[in-house]
Scaffold this motif. Structure first.
Motif, PDB file in Angstrom:
ATOM      1  N   ARG A  21      -7.660  -7.129  -7.443  1.00 25.02           N
ATOM      2  CA  ARG A  21      -7.285  -6.033  -6.976  1.00 25.02           C
ATOM      3  C   ARG A  21      -5.489  -5.870  -7.033  1.00 25.02           C
ATOM      4  O   ARG A  21      -4.726  -5.142  -7.229  1.00 25.02           O
ATOM      5  CB  ARG A  21      -7.624  -5.772  -5.577  1.00 25.02           C
ATOM      6  CG  ARG A  21      -7.705  -4.302  -5.073  1.00 25.02           C
ATOM      7  CD  ARG A  21      -8.664  -4.122  -3.932  1.00 25.02           C
ATOM      8  NE  ARG A  21      -7.732  -3.861  -2.854  1.00 25.02           N
ATOM      9  CZ  ARG A  21      -7.934  -4.457  -1.695  1.00 25.02           C
ATOM     10  NH1 ARG A  21      -9.120  -4.996  -1.349  1.00 25.02           N
ATOM     11  NH2 ARG A  21      -6.872  -4.201  -0.434  1.00 25.02           N
ATOM     12  N   ARG A  22      -4.930  -7.238  -6.620  1.00 22.77           N
ATOM     13  CA  ARG A  22      -3.822  -7.239  -6.629  1.00 22.77           C
ATOM     14  C   ARG A  22      -2.969  -7.147  -8.061  1.00 22.77           C
ATOM     15  O   ARG A  22      -1.856  -6.459  -8.168  1.00 22.77           O
ATOM     16  CB  ARG A  22      -3.135  -8.759  -6.044  1.00 22.77           C
ATOM     17  CG  ARG A  22      -3.175  -8.740  -4.490  1.00 22.77           C
ATOM     18  CD  ARG A  22      -2.998 -10.190  -4.156  1.00 22.77           C
ATOM     19  NE  ARG A  22      -3.776 -11.148  -4.347  1.00 22.77           N
ATOM     20  CZ  ARG A  22      -3.556 -12.460  -4.366  1.00 22.77           C
ATOM     21  NH1 ARG A  22      -2.407 -12.962  -3.787  1.00 22.77           N
ATOM     22  NH2 ARG A  22      -4.701 -13.227  -4.493  1.00 22.77           N
ATOM     23  N   CYS A  25      -2.808  -3.524  -8.918  1.00 20.86           N
ATOM     24  CA  CYS A  25      -1.832  -3.023  -8.391  1.00 20.86           C
ATOM     25  C   CYS A  25      -0.500  -3.093  -9.028  1.00 20.86           C
ATOM     26  O   CYS A  25       0.324  -2.276  -9.146  1.00 20.86           O
ATOM     27  CB  CYS A  25      -1.754  -3.245  -6.596  1.00 20.86           C
ATOM     28  SG  CYS A  25      -0.401  -2.593  -5.791  1.00 20.86           S
ATOM     29  N   TYR A  28      -0.344  -0.862 -12.044  1.00 20.79           N
ATOM     30  CA  TYR A  28      -0.083   0.397 -11.419  1.00 20.79           C
ATOM     31  C   TYR A  28       1.454   0.594 -11.071  1.00 20.79           C
ATOM     32  O   TYR A  28       2.029   1.596 -11.503  1.00 20.79           O
ATOM     33  CB  TYR A  28      -1.144   1.114 -10.445  1.00 20.79           C
ATOM     34  CG  TYR A  28      -0.911   2.205 -10.174  1.00 20.79           C
ATOM     35  CD1 TYR A  28      -0.746   3.351 -10.716  1.00 20.79           C
ATOM     36  CD2 TYR A  28      -1.176   2.682  -8.656  1.00 20.79           C
ATOM     37  CE1 TYR A  28      -0.476   4.735 -10.542  1.00 20.79           C
ATOM     38  CE2 TYR A  28      -1.031   4.021  -8.397  1.00 20.79           C
ATOM     39  CZ  TYR A  28      -0.734   4.983  -9.220  1.00 20.79           C
ATOM     40  OH  TYR A  28      -0.493   6.112  -8.825  1.00 20.79           O
ATOM     41  N   GLU A  29       1.730  -0.429 -10.322  1.00 21.19           N
ATOM     42  CA  GLU A  29       3.123  -0.399  -9.962  1.00 21.19           C
ATOM     43  C   GLU A  29       4.270  -0.411 -11.286  1.00 21.19           C
ATOM     44  O   GLU A  29       5.221   0.368 -11.240  1.00 21.19           O
ATOM     45  CB  GLU A  29       3.537  -1.523  -9.228  1.00 21.19           C
ATOM     46  CG  GLU A  29       4.903  -1.519  -8.395  1.00 21.19           C
ATOM     47  CD  GLU A  29       4.785  -0.576  -7.210  1.00 21.19           C
ATOM     48  OE1 GLU A  29       5.349   0.422  -6.919  1.00 21.19           O
ATOM     49  OE2 GLU A  29       3.956  -1.088  -6.205  1.00 21.19           O
ATOM     50  N   GLN A  81       4.306  -0.813   2.223  1.00 15.34           N
ATOM     51  CA  GLN A  81       3.293  -0.117   0.922  1.00 15.34           C
ATOM     52  C   GLN A  81       4.181   0.727   0.129  1.00 15.34           C
ATOM     53  O   GLN A  81       4.827   1.617   0.517  1.00 15.34           O
ATOM     54  CB  GLN A  81       2.129   0.375   1.349  1.00 15.34           C
ATOM     55  CG  GLN A  81       1.166  -0.313   2.334  1.00 15.34           C
ATOM     56  CD  GLN A  81      -0.039   0.587   2.770  1.00 15.34           C
ATOM     57  OE1 GLN A  81       0.175   1.656   3.321  1.00 15.34           O
ATOM     58  NE2 GLN A  81      -1.346   0.555   2.159  1.00 15.34           N
ATOM     59  N   ALA A  84       1.982   2.195  -5.294  1.00 18.24           N
ATOM     60  CA  ALA A  84       0.824   1.461  -5.936  1.00 18.24           C
ATOM     61  C   ALA A  84       0.139   0.749  -4.865  1.00 18.24           C
ATOM     62  O   ALA A  84      -1.174   0.811  -4.890  1.00 18.24           O
ATOM     63  CB  ALA A  84       1.183   0.708  -7.018  1.00 18.24           C
ATOM     64  N   MET A  85       0.967   0.390  -3.646  1.00 11.74           N
ATOM     65  CA  MET A  85      -0.030  -0.472  -2.944  1.00 11.74           C
ATOM     66  C   MET A  85      -0.804   0.538  -2.155  1.00 11.74           C
ATOM     67  O   MET A  85      -1.827   0.135  -1.427  1.00 11.74           O
ATOM     68  CB  MET A  85       1.125  -1.364  -1.978  1.00 11.74           C
ATOM     69  CG  MET A  85       1.833  -2.461  -2.684  1.00 11.74           C
ATOM     70  SD  MET A  85       3.290  -3.003  -1.895  1.00 11.74           S
ATOM     71  CE  MET A  85       2.563  -4.361  -0.977  1.00 11.74           C
ATOM     72  N   THR A  87      -2.195   3.167  -2.846  1.00 12.21           N
ATOM     73  CA  THR A  87      -3.619   3.458  -3.776  1.00 12.21           C
ATOM     74  C   THR A  87      -4.572   2.437  -3.729  1.00 12.21           C
ATOM     75  O   THR A  87      -5.760   2.716  -3.485  1.00 12.21           O
ATOM     76  CB  THR A  87      -3.031   3.767  -5.243  1.00 12.21           C
ATOM     77  OG1 THR A  87      -2.280   4.718  -5.372  1.00 12.21           O
ATOM     78  CG2 THR A  87      -4.230   4.104  -6.175  1.00 12.21           C
ATOM     79  N   TRP A  88      -4.138   1.049  -3.962  1.00 11.29           N
ATOM     80  CA  TRP A  88      -5.091  -0.055  -3.773  1.00 11.29           C
ATOM     81  C   TRP A  88      -5.236  -0.640  -2.457  1.00 11.29           C
ATOM     82  O   TRP A  88      -5.611  -1.730  -2.445  1.00 11.29           O
ATOM     83  CB  TRP A  88      -4.504  -1.230  -4.787  1.00 11.29           C
ATOM     84  CG  TRP A  88      -4.688  -0.760  -6.347  1.00 11.29           C
ATOM     85  CD1 TRP A  88      -3.715  -0.042  -7.013  1.00 11.29           C
ATOM     86  CD2 TRP A  88      -5.843  -0.762  -7.240  1.00 11.29           C
ATOM     87  NE1 TRP A  88      -4.429   0.194  -8.278  1.00 11.29           N
ATOM     88  CE2 TRP A  88      -5.495  -0.245  -8.275  1.00 11.29           C
ATOM     89  CE3 TRP A  88      -7.129  -1.296  -6.780  1.00 11.29           C
ATOM     90  CZ2 TRP A  88      -6.441  -0.167  -9.247  1.00 11.29           C
ATOM     91  CZ3 TRP A  88      -8.107  -1.254  -7.754  1.00 11.29           C
ATOM     92  CH2 TRP A  88      -7.614  -0.811  -8.988  1.00 11.29           C
TER      93      TRP A  88
END
Length: 171
Positions: A21-22, A25, A28-29, A81, A84-85, A87-88
């Motif tokens: 997940r990280r 993210c 995505y970031e 956050q 992106a954070m 979102t995840w």
């Protein structure tokens, strides 16, 4: 009297998100940062037409470093956050589970460069082809990410050095 810890500081609430997940993210970031890079470079290019001294690639690198830093520090100090954070459902907090101060956010931003600077420092003097440089940088990023598995709370080492933690956020 209730002596239970508040939800934000309970061990379950401060649990690190999964590595998958990280990293999702993180990717995505990267997409969001590409858009930010595009806008900053466009403005830099237009200003470079007016002020020729700004046309240097080194000036652009400094501008991007500052713009990215402002992006991260702004979001990390206001709720912990980035886009992106959110979102995840990941949040960055200090040791007490609170949003970061500016100083801690700046320290985390500087230490986040450990994802890229070591391989770039090795690649630079050898003038390797782009594909080899990419493989080395991506290899280091994967090693850096996997090293979080060796931390008791599964935190990235730049977070440990900055005194921050990535935690899962409930919807």
């Amino acid at each position: 009297m209730n002596t239970a810890a508040p939800p934000s500081t309970s061990p379950l609430a401060l649990q690190a998100p999964s590595l998958r997940r990280r990293l999702a993210c993180w990717l995505y970031e990267g997409l969001l940062l590409f858009a930010l890079l595009f806008i900053a470079a466009l403005i830099h290019g237009m200003l470079g037409l007016l002020i020729p001294a700004l046309q240097s690639a080194h000036v652009l690198q400094v501008v991007l470093f500052v713009v990215f830093g402002a992006y991260f520090v702004w979001f990390w100090t206001r709720g912990g956050q980035t886009l992106a954070m959110k979102t995840w459902r990941i949040q960055v907090v200090d040791p007490q589970g609170r949003p970061l101060t500016r100083v801690r956010a700046l320290a985390r931003y500087a230490l986040c460069w450990l994802w890229f600077l070591p391989p770039l420092a090795v690649v630079a003097p050898f003038h390797l082809p782009a594909i080899e440089s990419t493989v080395l940088v991506c290899g280091w990023v994967l090693v850096w990410a996997v090293l979080s598995r060796f931390h008791p709370q599964r935190q990235f080492w730049h977070d440990v050095l900055a005194g921050t933690s990535l935690i899962s956020v409930q919807s």
